[in-house]
Design an enzyme around this catalytic site. Structure first.
Site, PDB file in Angstrom:
ATOM      1  CG  HIS A 182      -0.342   0.159   2.531  1.00 29.80           C
ATOM      2  ND1 HIS A 182      -0.143   1.383   3.121  1.00 29.80           N
ATOM      3  CD2 HIS A 182       0.127  -0.759   3.426  1.00 29.80           C
ATOM      4  CE1 HIS A 182       0.399   1.221   4.320  1.00 29.80           C
ATOM      5  NE2 HIS A 182       0.596  -0.067   4.525  1.00 29.80           N
ATOM      6  CG  ASP A 194       2.913   0.854   7.590  1.00 29.02           C
ATOM      7  OD1 ASP A 194       2.575   0.057   6.708  1.00 29.02           O
ATOM      8  OD2 ASP A 194       2.144   1.249   8.488  1.00 29.02           O
ATOM      9  CD  GLU A 228      -2.595  -1.398   5.798  1.00 29.71           C
ATOM     10  OE1 GLU A 228      -2.590  -2.325   6.632  1.00 29.71           O
ATOM     11  OE2 GLU A 228      -2.153  -0.254   6.040  1.00 29.71           O
ATOM     12  CD  GLU A 229      -1.262   2.778   7.474  1.00 31.92           C
ATOM     13  OE1 GLU A 229      -1.913   2.431   8.482  1.00 31.92           O
ATOM     14  OE2 GLU A 229      -0.082   2.443   7.278  1.00 31.92           O
ATOM     15  CD  GLU A 255       1.043  -3.556   6.224  1.00 32.91           C
ATOM     16  OE1 GLU A 255       1.923  -2.970   6.880  1.00 32.91           O
ATOM     17  OE2 GLU A 255       0.053  -2.962   5.775  1.00 32.91           O
ATOM     18  CG  HIS A 331       1.686   3.978  12.035  1.00 33.64           C
ATOM     19  ND1 HIS A 331       0.419   3.511  12.317  1.00 33.64           N
ATOM     20  CD2 HIS A 331       1.987   3.473  10.808  1.00 33.64           C
ATOM     21  CE1 HIS A 331      -0.024   2.755  11.325  1.00 33.64           C
ATOM     22  NE2 HIS A 331       0.917   2.711  10.399  1.00 33.64           N
TER      23      HIS A 331
END
Length: 879
Positions: A182, A194, A228-229, A255, A331
C-alpha cells in the site's frame, strides 16, 4: 546409575546425646551408613564452585545472545541476486517518500503518488520483454464491510484508489499470484517502511520480471493499494470487485510493524502448506516463524493486515511478511527512508522476486487441491535455513519424543518396590517445588512491577532495556534460586547433591513433557519448541550420566551439559529476541489501561522459567548459592531505587535512535442537539490522547496547562461524546480536553435526515445523507428499549456485540454524498427519541487540517514526543 536416584536421608545424632539407642534405631543407622559408604565408594561427588559456575553460565548466555545478534545483523545470508537492483528500488523509495504524507483522499495520495507509480510502470512496460504482456488498471472502488478488529465496527469507502498491474505470458494465463503493498500513509508521516519501501520493492520486482525472457506459467498481479491505513479498505475493494481478482490463487502481502531490518514471514495459509514449502524452497534469506504466526493470530498484537481481507473475503491463501525491527518509530515522523538499509531492501527484494518466480511457475498454483489441507510447522535456524514439515509429521515427532521420556522415566519407576515408591514420591515433591518456584517468581516480579506503576515510573525501561533486565530479570532469577536454595537447605538436609541434581533434571523434563503433550493435543504448531526442550536435554543427560556417576559434577560435566543445551537455548533466545522486538515498542502504544510493567514482568518471568528450567539442577550441584542470590537481589534493589527516584526517563529524543511518546491532538468543536434539533450544548477544545500508561505526567512540566484538572469527562452520548477516529475507547480511557476557540463552521460535516418512514412490526426506517471531508466516523446508539435491526452498511446486519455502533467512512479525492439508512425497532412510545446519531468530520489534509491554536500547542511539546494533530468536528443528533 539406578542407585543414584534413591535419595537418602542421614539422621545425625549429636555427640552430647547420651540416651541409649534401641536395637532398631541402631540397625537403621548402620544401614544408612552402609548405603552412604557404598555410594561414597561409587561416587566421590564433586560439587561446582559457586563463583566459577555463575561466571561460566553468565558467559554462556552472553555467547548465545551474541550469536543471535550476529545472525540478526547479517541481513544477506547468501550473495545478493543480480536480478534485483536495490539501488533502483531505493530511488523509488526516495521519490515516494519525497511526496510527503499520503493520507487517503489527499492530493498527494490520490494524484501525485498515483501519477508517479503510473509513470514508472509505463517506463517498465515500454522496456518489457516480448515474452510478457503488461496490463495496467486504475480502480476506484466503492463498498462496505463489517470487521472485528480492536472492537466490532463497520467500514464504508467511496472512490478510493488502487493501481493494478498484471504481468502474464503472451499466450495468456488462467491463474495468477498476487503481490500486495500500500502506498498511502497515516497522517503526519511519510511512511517509508509502512509501506513505501514495499511498493518500491514491488516496482523493482516488476521491472526484473518484465525485462526477463524467462517463461512464466501463470500471471503475476501487482496491487499498489491506496487505502490500507483506513483499516484495509482498498484490498477489500480489489478482491471483491476487480475482474482480475477471480484469477488469483495465492498472494504475498508486504507490510511493516517496524522500520527496516528483516522481513518476517509471520502468517501463512489458511492451511495450504504448499505455500510454506514454496517459501522454503525459494527464499534466499529466510526468516519465518510459526510461533510468530500463532502469536499474531491470537490477537495479542493490536494490528492487522490486508492478509485478513484476502483470507476472509477472497478465500485465498497467502504469505504475510512484515518488517518488525525498531517498532518505536512505526507510524511516526521518524519513519524515513534513511533509516532503511540498502541491504534490507536487497534481502526483501531477493526473497519476493524468488518466491514470486517460484509460484508463477508452479503447478500447485493452478490446482492446489491435493495440497490444500493441513498446517505446517516452520521455523528458521538463525536466518540460515528454514525447517518446515507438515503438522501431522510434527505430531509423530512429538509423540516419539514423549515416548522416549516415558521410557526414560519409566525405567526408573520399574525398580524394586522400595526404590520405586521413594523415586515417585521424590519426583512428585520436586515437581511441586518447581511449580512453587515458578509461581513465587511470577508473584515477585508482579509485586515489583506494581510498585513501579504505583509510584508513577512506568516505562522506565522503554529507552533503556537494560533497566528491565536488571529490575525484572534479576528479581526473577534471584527468587527462583532462593526457593530452590531454601528447599535444598531446609528440606533436603544431608542429601547427596548429585542425586538432587538429577532429580530436578527429571522434574524439569517431566514438566516440559507435560507441556509438549498439552500443546500437541491442542494442535498448536509451536509445540516444536517444547519438543526441542525435551529431546536435546534428554540426549544430553544420557551423555553426561556416566561422568556424573563416576566423578560427580565436574567441569567436564558442566561443559558437555552446556553444549547439549545449546540448540534449545539459542533458538529460544532467538524467539525471545523477536518477542521483545515486537512487544516492547507495542507497550509504548498499548493505551492507558494496561500497566506495561506488569506485562513486561510476566514476559521476564516466562523467559526466566524457560531458560533456567534445566539449570535449576546446578543449584543442587553447587556448594552454595548465597553470593549469587545476594548479588542478584542487590542489582534488583539498586535498580528499583533508581527507577523509583526517576533516574531513567522513558523516552529518547536522540535522532539516531528515537523512542518518542505518541500523542494525538484533535481540535474539535462539539455540538449536541436535542430531539427538536435545538442546540443544548456546544463547546470547543483540543482533545488530547496519550497512547501509553504514563498519560500526561511527563508532559505537564513542559506544558502546565495540560494537567489533571482538564481530564475529559465521559458524556452521556455514544463513545462518551468525543470524536474517536478508531474504536479504541476501551483501552484509552484517560484523555484531556483543553478549552480553546471554535473551529471554523465550514469544517463541519453536512448531516441531514432525508426521510423518516414508519414500517410494520414497530420499526422505523431513517434515511440520512452526509457530505464532508475524506474521513468521517459515525456513532450510533439506539435509545433504551430500541434496537438497530438492519442498515445499509456492510452485509445489512449490524454487529451484535455492542450497544454502540461505529462506522468508519473514507473517500478518495472526490466522492458523492453518502446516503445510508437504518431501521430501528422500538416497542411503545419514546418521547426522548429512538436513536442518537453523532458524526465526526476528520480533516487530515486541506485548509481545515490545522488551526493556529492547534499549531501553537503542537510546538510546545518536547522533542522526545511525537504529537500528531488534526481537526475533528463533532455533531450529535437525536431522532
Amino acid at each position: 546409575m539406578d542407585s543414584d536416584f534413591l535419595v537418602q536421608r542421614v539422621r545425625r545424632v549429636p555427640l552430647s546425646q547420651s540416651k541409649p539407642e534401641s536395637t532398631t534405631d541402631r540397625q537403621e543407622e548402620i544401614r544408612h551408613a552402609g548405603v552412604q559408604k557404598e555410594l561414597g565408594n561409587k561416587v566421590r561427588p564433586a560439587l561446582l564452585e559457586e563463583g566459577l559456575t555463575a561466571l561460566i553460565l553468565l558467559l554462556y548466555f552472553m555467547l548465545l545472545w551474541l550469536v543471535v545478534q550476529l545472525s540478526m545483523q547479517n541481513l544477506l545470508v547468501s550473495s545478493p541476486s543480480p536480478d534485483f537492483n536495490a539501488s533502483r528500488a531505493r530511488s523509488y523509495l526516495e521519490h515516494i517518500t519525497g511526496i510527503g504524507p499520503r493520507p487517503v483522499g489527499s492530493p498527494t495520495n490520490e494524484i501525485v503518488t498515483v501519477n508517479y507509480l503510473l509513470e514508472q510502470i509505463n517506463a517498465i512496460q515500454a522496456k518489457s520483454s516480448e515474452a510478457h504482456v503488461i496490463s495496467v488498471d486504475v480502480q476506484r472502488p466503492t463498498g462496505s464491510f463489517n470487521m472485528e478488529f480492536l472492537s466490532s465496527f463497520s467500514s464504508y469507502y467511496d472512490n478510493i484508489t488502487n493501481v493494478v498491474v498484471k504481468l502474464e505470458p503472451r499466450s495468456g494465463a488462467k491463474h495468477a499470484v498476487l503481490a500486495n503493498c500500500h502506498f498511502d500513509s497515516v497522517a503526519n508521516t511519510v511512511g517509508a517502511s509502512d509501506d513505501a519501501v514495499s511498493c518500491s520493492v514491488m516496482l523493482e520486482v516488476l521491472h526484473s520480471l518484465a525485462s526477463s525472457s524467462d517463461f512464466l506459467q501463470h500471471a503475476v498481479i501487482f496491487l499498489f493499494n491506496g487505502a490500507e491505513e483506513n483499516i484495509l479498505q482498498a484490498s477489500h475493494g480489489f478482491i471483491t470487485q476487480h475482474p482480475w481478482a477471480s484469477l488469483i490463487r495465492a498472494f504475498i502481502n508486504l507490510e511493516a510493524a517496524g522500520v527496516g531490518g528483516r522481513e518476517l514471514v509471520f502468517q501463512t495459509g489458511p492451511e495450504n502448506p504448499w505455500l510454506v514449502q514454496a517459501y522454503v524452497h525459494a527464499a534466499k534469506h529466510p526468516f519465518a516463524s510459526v510461533v510468530g504466526q500463532e502469536v499474531f493470530q491470537s490477537g495479542v498484537i493490536p494490528s492487522d493486515t490486508d492478509f485478513r481481507i484476502y483470507r476472509d473475503f477472497g478465500n485465498i491463501p497467502g504469505i504475510d511478511l512484515a518488517f518488525i525491527e525498531n517498532g518505536y518509530i512505526y507510524h511516526t515522523k521518524y519513519d524515513t527512508p534513511d533509516r532503511i538499509l540498502t541491504d534490507s531492501i536487497q534481502r526483501a527484494g531477493d526473497n519476493i522476486l524468488s518466491v514470486l518466480k517460484y509460484l508463477a511457475t508452479s503447478d500447485n498454483l493452478a490446482d492446489p487441491s491435493e495440497y490444500r489441507h493441513g498446517n505446517m510447522v516452520f521455523f528458521d535456524v538463525l536466518g540460515l535455513l528454514v525447517v518446515a514439515y507438515p503438522a501431522r509429521v510434527g505430531l509423530i515427532l512429538n509423540s516419539i519424543v514423549v515416548a522416549a521420556v516415558l521410557l526414560y522415566l519409566g525405567k526408573k519407576c520399574l525398580q524394586h518396590n522400595a526404590k520405586r515408591v521413594n523415586y515417585l514420591k521424590d519426583l512428585i515433591i520436586a515437581v511441586g517445588i518447581f511449580l512453587v518456584s515458578i509461581i513465587s517468581t511470577l508473584v515477585t516480579v508482579l509485586i515489583v512491577a506494581a510498585l513501579v506503576s504505583l509510584v508513577g515510573q512506568s516505562l522506565s525501561w522503554y529507552s533503556h532495556f537494560g533497566v528491565a533486565v536488571c529490575l525484572y530479570g534479576a528479581a526473577a532469577v534471584a527468587k527462583l534460586i532462593l526457593i530452590h536454595t531454601l528447599a535444598k537447605n531446609l528440606y533436603y538436609i544431608n542429601m547427596n547433591p548429585n542425586h538432587l541434581g538429577v532429580l530436578y533434571f527429571d522434574a524439569s523434563l517431566a514438566l516440559w513433557c507435560i507441556a509438549l503433550v498439552l500443546l500437541t493435543s491442542a494442535g498448536i504448531c509451536s509445540a516444536y519448541v517444547t519438543a526441542l526442550w525435551v529431546a536435546f536435554p534428554l540426549v544430553t543427560e544420557l551423555l553426561v550420566q556416566a561422568e556424573l556417576k563416576t566423578r560427580g559434577a565436574t567441569l567436564k560435566f558442566l561443559l558437555v551439559y552446556l553444549l547439549g543445551m545449546f540448540m534449545p537455548c539459542v533458538h529460544t533466545i532467538y524467539l525471545l529476541w523477536f518477542a521483545f522486538e515486537m512487544f516492547v515498542p507495542i507497550l509504548g502504544r498499548s493505551g492507558t489501561e494496561i500497566p506495561p510493567d506488569m506485562v513486561l514482568a510476566v514476559l521476564f518471568a516466562l523467559c526466566t522459567t524457560i531458560l533456567t528450567s534445566y539449570f535449576v539442577s546446578f543449584i543442587y550441584f553447587c556448594k552454595s548459592t548465597k553470593n549469587v542470590v545476594l548479588a542478584l537481589a542487590s542489582v534488583c534493589v539498586v535498580t528499583l531505587i533508581l527507577v523509583c527516584c526517576g533516574a531513567f526517563f522513558p523516552y529518547n529524543p536522540d535522532l539516531a535512535s528515537p523512542k518518542p511518546k505518541r500523542i494525538f491532538l484533535q481540535h474539535t468543536t462539539r455540538t449536541f442537539h436535542d430531539l427538536n434539533g435545538d442546540i443544548i450544548k456546544q463547546d470547543s477544545g483540543i482533545w488530547i490522547n496519550g497512547f501509553d500508561y504514563t498519560g500526561m505526567s511527563h508532559v505537564t512540566p513542559h506544558i502546565p496547562e495540560i494537567n489533571d484538572t482538564i481530564r475529559a469527562p465521559c458524556e452521556k452520548a455514544p463513545f462518551c461524546g468525543f470524536p474517536w477516529y478508531f474504536p479504541v475507547h476501551f483501552f484509552i480511557k484517560k484523555n484531556w480536553y483543553l478549552p480553546t476557540e471554535a473551529v471554523s463552521p465550514r469544517a463541519h460535516a453536512n448531516f441531514r435526515l432525508l426521510s423518516n418512514e414508519k414500517l410494520p412490526w414497530d420499526s422505523t426506517r431513517l434515511t440520512f445523507e452526509i457530505t464532508g471531508p475524506t474521513h468521517m466516523t459515525l456513532y450510533i446508539a439506539p435509545c433504551d428499549g430500541c434496537t438497530l435491526s438492519s442498515w445499509s452498511v456492510g452485509n445489512g446486519k449490524p454487529l451484535p456485540s455492542t450497544d454502540e455502533h461505529f462506522v468508519f467512512y473514507s473517500r478518495g479525492l472526490h466522492g458523492s454524498p453518502w446516503q445510508f439508512w437504518m431501521e430501528i425497532q422500538a416497542s411503545g412510545s419514546h418521547s426522548d427519541g429512538i436513536v442518537t446519531v453523532a458524526v465526526a468530520a476528520h480533516h487530515f489534509s486541506g485548509e481545515f487540517q490545522m488551526t493556529s491554536q492547534l499549531d501553537a500547542l503542537l510546538k510546545k511539546f518536547p522533542d522526545w514526543s511525537f504529537p500528531s494533530g488534526w481537526v475533528s468536528v463533532y455533531d450529535l443528533f437525536v431522532f
